[in-house]
Design a protein around this motif. Structure first.
Motif, PDB file in Angstrom:
ATOM      1  N   VAL A 257       8.895 -25.115  47.207  1.00  0.00           N
ATOM      2  CA  VAL A 257       8.522 -26.201  48.122  1.00  0.00           C
ATOM      3  C   VAL A 257       9.019 -27.541  47.574  1.00  0.00           C
ATOM      4  O   VAL A 257       9.502 -28.385  48.334  1.00  0.00           O
ATOM      5  CB  VAL A 257       6.997 -26.211  48.365  1.00  0.00           C
ATOM      6  CG1 VAL A 257       6.561 -27.468  49.096  1.00  0.00           C
ATOM      7  CG2 VAL A 257       6.585 -24.977  49.143  1.00  0.00           C
ATOM      8  N   LEU A 258       8.907 -27.740  46.271  1.00  0.00           N
ATOM      9  CA  LEU A 258       9.410 -28.964  45.661  1.00  0.00           C
ATOM     10  C   LEU A 258      10.910 -29.114  45.909  1.00  0.00           C
ATOM     11  O   LEU A 258      11.396 -30.201  46.234  1.00  0.00           O
ATOM     12  CB  LEU A 258       9.119 -28.969  44.156  1.00  0.00           C
ATOM     13  CG  LEU A 258       9.616 -30.183  43.377  1.00  0.00           C
ATOM     14  CD1 LEU A 258       8.865 -31.433  43.816  1.00  0.00           C
ATOM     15  CD2 LEU A 258       9.436 -29.944  41.892  1.00  0.00           C
ATOM     16  N   GLY A 259      11.649 -28.035  45.780  1.00  0.00           N
ATOM     17  CA  GLY A 259      13.087 -28.064  46.045  1.00  0.00           C
ATOM     18  C   GLY A 259      13.400 -28.413  47.484  1.00  0.00           C
ATOM     19  O   GLY A 259      14.326 -29.177  47.766  1.00  0.00           O
ATOM     20  N   ILE A 260      12.624 -27.886  48.410  1.00  0.00           N
ATOM     21  CA  ILE A 260      12.827 -28.197  49.828  1.00  0.00           C
ATOM     22  C   ILE A 260      12.555 -29.671  50.096  1.00  0.00           C
ATOM     23  O   ILE A 260      13.334 -30.349  50.775  1.00  0.00           O
ATOM     24  CB  ILE A 260      11.941 -27.302  50.715  1.00  0.00           C
ATOM     25  CG1 ILE A 260      12.455 -25.870  50.673  1.00  0.00           C
ATOM     26  CG2 ILE A 260      11.890 -27.820  52.148  1.00  0.00           C
ATOM     27  CD1 ILE A 260      11.571 -24.873  51.378  1.00  0.00           C
ATOM     28  N   VAL A 261      11.473 -30.190  49.546  1.00  0.00           N
ATOM     29  CA  VAL A 261      11.104 -31.593  49.759  1.00  0.00           C
ATOM     30  C   VAL A 261      12.166 -32.514  49.157  1.00  0.00           C
ATOM     31  O   VAL A 261      12.620 -33.462  49.807  1.00  0.00           O
ATOM     32  CB  VAL A 261       9.706 -31.884  49.181  1.00  0.00           C
ATOM     33  CG1 VAL A 261       9.412 -33.373  49.151  1.00  0.00           C
ATOM     34  CG2 VAL A 261       8.642 -31.155  49.979  1.00  0.00           C
ATOM     35  N   LEU A 262      12.563 -32.253  47.918  1.00  0.00           N
ATOM     36  CA  LEU A 262      13.574 -33.098  47.285  1.00  0.00           C
ATOM     37  C   LEU A 262      14.909 -33.008  48.013  1.00  0.00           C
ATOM     38  O   LEU A 262      15.601 -34.011  48.180  1.00  0.00           O
ATOM     39  CB  LEU A 262      13.740 -32.718  45.812  1.00  0.00           C
ATOM     40  CG  LEU A 262      12.580 -33.093  44.901  1.00  0.00           C
ATOM     41  CD1 LEU A 262      12.833 -32.587  43.491  1.00  0.00           C
ATOM     42  CD2 LEU A 262      12.336 -34.584  44.896  1.00  0.00           C
ATOM     43  N   GLY A 263      15.277 -31.830  48.457  1.00  0.00           N
ATOM     44  CA  GLY A 263      16.506 -31.673  49.222  1.00  0.00           C
ATOM     45  C   GLY A 263      16.470 -32.448  50.522  1.00  0.00           C
ATOM     46  O   GLY A 263      17.461 -33.074  50.920  1.00  0.00           O
ATOM     47  N   PHE A 264      15.335 -32.445  51.184  1.00  0.00           N
ATOM     48  CA  PHE A 264      15.187 -33.196  52.425  1.00  0.00           C
ATOM     49  C   PHE A 264      15.319 -34.694  52.170  1.00  0.00           C
ATOM     50  O   PHE A 264      16.007 -35.410  52.900  1.00  0.00           O
ATOM     51  CB  PHE A 264      13.840 -32.886  53.077  1.00  0.00           C
ATOM     52  CG  PHE A 264      13.632 -33.581  54.388  1.00  0.00           C
ATOM     53  CD1 PHE A 264      14.217 -33.102  55.536  1.00  0.00           C
ATOM     54  CD2 PHE A 264      12.848 -34.716  54.465  1.00  0.00           C
ATOM     55  CE1 PHE A 264      14.037 -33.744  56.740  1.00  0.00           C
ATOM     56  CE2 PHE A 264      12.666 -35.372  55.665  1.00  0.00           C
ATOM     57  CZ  PHE A 264      13.257 -34.883  56.807  1.00  0.00           C
ATOM     58  N   ILE A 265      14.660 -35.173  51.114  1.00  0.00           N
ATOM     59  CA  ILE A 265      14.699 -36.602  50.791  1.00  0.00           C
ATOM     60  C   ILE A 265      16.117 -37.038  50.437  1.00  0.00           C
ATOM     61  O   ILE A 265      16.646 -38.011  50.983  1.00  0.00           O
ATOM     62  CB  ILE A 265      13.716 -36.929  49.652  1.00  0.00           C
ATOM     63  CG1 ILE A 265      12.277 -36.778  50.148  1.00  0.00           C
ATOM     64  CG2 ILE A 265      13.946 -38.336  49.109  1.00  0.00           C
ATOM     65  CD1 ILE A 265      11.235 -36.832  49.053  1.00  0.00           C
ATOM     66  N   PHE A 266      16.748 -36.328  49.510  1.00  0.00           N
ATOM     67  CA  PHE A 266      18.094 -36.706  49.088  1.00  0.00           C
ATOM     68  C   PHE A 266      19.113 -36.494  50.200  1.00  0.00           C
ATOM     69  O   PHE A 266      20.062 -37.273  50.343  1.00  0.00           O
ATOM     70  CB  PHE A 266      18.508 -35.946  47.830  1.00  0.00           C
ATOM     71  CG  PHE A 266      17.737 -36.352  46.607  1.00  0.00           C
ATOM     72  CD1 PHE A 266      17.462 -37.674  46.350  1.00  0.00           C
ATOM     73  CD2 PHE A 266      17.288 -35.404  45.717  1.00  0.00           C
ATOM     74  CE1 PHE A 266      16.758 -38.058  45.221  1.00  0.00           C
ATOM     75  CE2 PHE A 266      16.587 -35.758  44.588  1.00  0.00           C
ATOM     76  CZ  PHE A 266      16.320 -37.097  44.332  1.00  0.00           C
ATOM     77  N   GLY A 267      18.937 -35.471  50.991  1.00  0.00           N
ATOM     78  CA  GLY A 267      19.843 -35.217  52.102  1.00  0.00           C
ATOM     79  C   GLY A 267      19.762 -36.289  53.169  1.00  0.00           C
ATOM     80  O   GLY A 267      20.782 -36.728  53.704  1.00  0.00           O
ATOM     81  N   SER A 268      18.548 -36.746  53.476  1.00  0.00           N
ATOM     82  CA  SER A 268      18.411 -37.792  54.487  1.00  0.00           C
ATOM     83  C   SER A 268      18.984 -39.105  53.979  1.00  0.00           C
ATOM     84  O   SER A 268      19.594 -39.861  54.740  1.00  0.00           O
ATOM     85  CB  SER A 268      16.950 -37.966  54.907  1.00  0.00           C
ATOM     86  OG  SER A 268      16.165 -38.409  53.815  1.00  0.00           O
TER      87      SER A 268
ATOM     88  N   ILE B 246       1.816 -18.814  41.805  1.00  0.00           N
ATOM     89  CA  ILE B 246       1.598 -20.215  42.183  1.00  0.00           C
ATOM     90  C   ILE B 246       2.841 -21.033  41.816  1.00  0.00           C
ATOM     91  O   ILE B 246       3.286 -21.879  42.587  1.00  0.00           O
ATOM     92  CB  ILE B 246       0.345 -20.770  41.481  1.00  0.00           C
ATOM     93  CG1 ILE B 246      -0.882 -20.035  42.007  1.00  0.00           C
ATOM     94  CG2 ILE B 246       0.219 -22.271  41.681  1.00  0.00           C
ATOM     95  CD1 ILE B 246      -2.144 -20.328  41.247  1.00  0.00           C
ATOM     96  N   TYR B 247       3.410 -20.784  40.654  1.00  0.00           N
ATOM     97  CA  TYR B 247       4.535 -21.572  40.147  1.00  0.00           C
ATOM     98  C   TYR B 247       5.785 -21.415  41.013  1.00  0.00           C
ATOM     99  O   TYR B 247       6.406 -22.407  41.389  1.00  0.00           O
ATOM    100  CB  TYR B 247       4.841 -21.145  38.704  1.00  0.00           C
ATOM    101  CG  TYR B 247       6.022 -21.831  38.089  1.00  0.00           C
ATOM    102  CD1 TYR B 247       5.935 -23.143  37.656  1.00  0.00           C
ATOM    103  CD2 TYR B 247       7.249 -21.177  37.966  1.00  0.00           C
ATOM    104  CE1 TYR B 247       7.014 -23.782  37.095  1.00  0.00           C
ATOM    105  CE2 TYR B 247       8.344 -21.805  37.409  1.00  0.00           C
ATOM    106  CZ  TYR B 247       8.223 -23.109  36.971  1.00  0.00           C
ATOM    107  OH  TYR B 247       9.294 -23.737  36.428  1.00  0.00           O
ATOM    108  N   ILE B 248       6.153 -20.204  41.339  1.00  0.00           N
ATOM    109  CA  ILE B 248       7.390 -19.959  42.090  1.00  0.00           C
ATOM    110  C   ILE B 248       7.347 -20.618  43.473  1.00  0.00           C
ATOM    111  O   ILE B 248       8.267 -21.364  43.822  1.00  0.00           O
ATOM    112  CB  ILE B 248       7.694 -18.445  42.189  1.00  0.00           C
ATOM    113  CG1 ILE B 248       7.902 -17.845  40.806  1.00  0.00           C
ATOM    114  CG2 ILE B 248       8.887 -18.179  43.089  1.00  0.00           C
ATOM    115  CD1 ILE B 248       9.081 -18.399  40.045  1.00  0.00           C
TER     116      ILE B 248
END
Length: 70
Positions: free
Chosen positions: A23-34, A16-18
């Motif tokens: 997914v958290l990394g993908i979401v944060l990357g999308f937010i900061f990248g945009s 569950i953790y991994i």
């Protein structure tokens, strides 16, 4: 002489953790990248406006500097 490494199966929380961290990394990357993309586009637009203002100023100075043709 050689001892095998005692690697057991990962606990259930590992499964569950991994993916959650992934997914958290993908979401944060999308937010900061945009946000970075928006900032870069705004900077380029500002730079283009300044370039146009300098060009207009140069053209105005060039037309004022020309002596009238008689």
């Amino acid at each position: 002489m050689l001892t095998a490494l005692a690697i057991g199966t990962p606990p259930s929380s590992h499964f569950i953790y991994i993916p959650a961290i992934f997914v958290l990394g993908i979401v944060l990357g999308f937010i900061f990248g945009s946000k970075a993309t928006r900032d870069a586009l705004a900077f380029e637009e500002k730079k283009a406006q300044e370039r146009e203002a300098r060009k207009a100023k140069r053209e105005a100075a060039k037309s004022d500097a020309k002596p009238p043709a008689a």
